[in-house]
Write a protein that holds these residues in place. Structure first.
Motif, short mmCIF file in Angstrom:
data_model
loop_
_atom_site.label_atom_id
_atom_site.label_comp_id
_atom_site.label_asym_id
_atom_site.label_seq_id
_atom_site.Cartn_x
_atom_site.Cartn_y
_atom_site.Cartn_z
N GLU A 135 10.26 21.06 -27.89
CA GLU A 135 11.27 20.60 -26.90
C GLU A 135 10.82 19.60 -25.92
OE1 GLU A 135 12.51 24.00 -24.72
OE2 GLU A 135 13.44 24.91 -26.45
N GLU A 136 9.39 18.90 -26.31
CA GLU A 136 8.94 17.79 -25.73
C GLU A 136 9.99 16.63 -25.76
OE1 GLU A 136 4.87 15.30 -24.46
OE2 GLU A 136 5.09 16.64 -26.48
N LYS A 137 10.26 15.79 -24.60
CA LYS A 137 11.04 14.67 -24.57
C LYS A 137 10.21 13.70 -25.42
CE LYS A 137 14.03 15.47 -20.81
NZ LYS A 137 14.52 15.01 -19.31
N ILE A 138 10.97 12.68 -26.35
CA ILE A 138 10.17 11.98 -27.12
C ILE A 138 10.95 10.70 -27.21
CG2 ILE A 138 8.86 13.44 -28.37
CD1 ILE A 138 10.66 12.91 -30.84
N ILE A 139 10.52 9.45 -27.47
CA ILE A 139 11.09 8.06 -27.82
C ILE A 139 10.61 7.59 -29.20
CG2 ILE A 139 11.40 5.93 -27.00
CD1 ILE A 139 10.54 6.71 -24.34
N ILE A 140 11.42 7.21 -29.89
CA ILE A 140 10.70 6.49 -31.36
C ILE A 140 11.02 5.30 -31.56
CG2 ILE A 140 12.71 7.57 -32.55
CD1 ILE A 140 11.12 8.06 -34.85
N PHE A 141 10.21 4.27 -32.04
CA PHE A 141 10.52 2.97 -32.28
C PHE A 141 10.45 2.93 -33.58
CE2 PHE A 141 9.32 2.50 -27.88
CZ PHE A 141 10.10 1.34 -27.36
#
Length: 284
Positions: A152-158
């Protein structure tokens, strides 16, 4: 995935539409434009045989000497994908729209073809002129870390969509062994890209997406780093540039065995001929 899931800002930023609408949108764009500018300098597109994926530059503790910090390039092995690593002198990549070549000679290279890890890590030198490096979440790769906290951790993916760097955001849905599952939108070309937490620190590498199951999967950097610590890194030039082969006992044993067999056959033939001569002499 279908373009209907995406909103493009300035033809550069890629967002999950529902998240942007629910959270104001404009503020998010300003915040992530700053991150995007940094990412453009340390996330690259890797190409081979008309196929492409992503990779990223970061700093980590040297797996063989944790008191030392080294610069590396990470990607997935299925992006790197050389049948014989020792025949590979260089890789082509582009960063911030600049095409470059990374010569692999004299570098330490860690890799694992296993589908559960699927990574390549290449040592980077000062003369490579990489200006920016992503930060690694040191807690997440430490032995003390409980991977379960990432759920449930917020993440960003590139990753790279064609020739453009894109990103999306979401949350980690579940952990399965080395993998994390998340609901970010991705497309072909994202493989090998970084997964960042809400503090913009790397926690993993994107492996692939599953449109029918509506989730994406990445590999936690902790398990990759642990694998690197028990490996002996490759040095391609040691084999390519050195024409002398290492002493091979099995090869020498085979040559010796074949020599003995040939000698015995030859000795048997000579003895057989001599015996026939003697027998003919006696008969006369």
């Amino acid at each position: 995935m279908s373009d209907e899931f995406f909103i493009d800002f300035d033809n550069q930023l890629l967002f999950n539409e529902a998240y942007v609408i629910d959270n104001g949108g404009i503020a998010d764009v300003k915040e992530y434009k700053f991150l995007f500018e940094k990412a453009n300098k340390c996330i690259c597109k890797i190409t081979k045989n008309n196929l492409s994926g992503s990779g990223f530059f970061c700093k980590i503790q040297d797996p063989k000497n944790e008191d030392k910090i080294i610069k590396v390039l990470f990607t997935c092995y299925h992006v790197f994908l050389f049948d014989n690593i020792y025949n590979c002198h260089e890789i082509n990549y582009s960063i911030d729209n600049n095409k470059k070549i990374l010569n692999l000679d004299n570098r330490r290279i860690w890799l694992n073809k296993n589908d559960n890890l699927d990574y390549v890590c290449i040592e980077i030198f000062k003369e490579d002129n990489i200006e920016e490096f992503l930060r690694v979440d040191e807690d997440l790769i430490s032995q003390r870390c409980d991977i379960g906290r990432a759920v449930e951790e917020k993440i960003i993916i590139f990753g790279n969509k064609y020739d453009d760097l894109k990103f999306d955001k979401g949350i980690i849905l579940k952990n399965i062994n080395n993998f994390c599952l998340y609901n970010c939108n991705t497309c072909p070309g994202f493989s090998g890209g970084p997964i960042l937490n809400q503090f913009h620190n790397i926690i993993g590498i994107h492996k692939g997406g599953y449109k029918d199951k509506k989730f994406n999967m990445g590999i936690f950097l902790k398990f990759i780093y642990n694998d690197m610590k028990i490996q002996n890194p490759l040095r391609i030039n040691n084999i390519i540039n050195n024409p002398k082969k290492k002493f091979n006992i099995s090869f020498i044993f085979r040559i010796f065995t074949y020599g003995i067999i040939i000698y015995l056959i030859f000795a048997f033939v000579i003895r057989y001929k001599n015996k026939n001569k003697n027998d003919n002499g006696i008969k006369k």
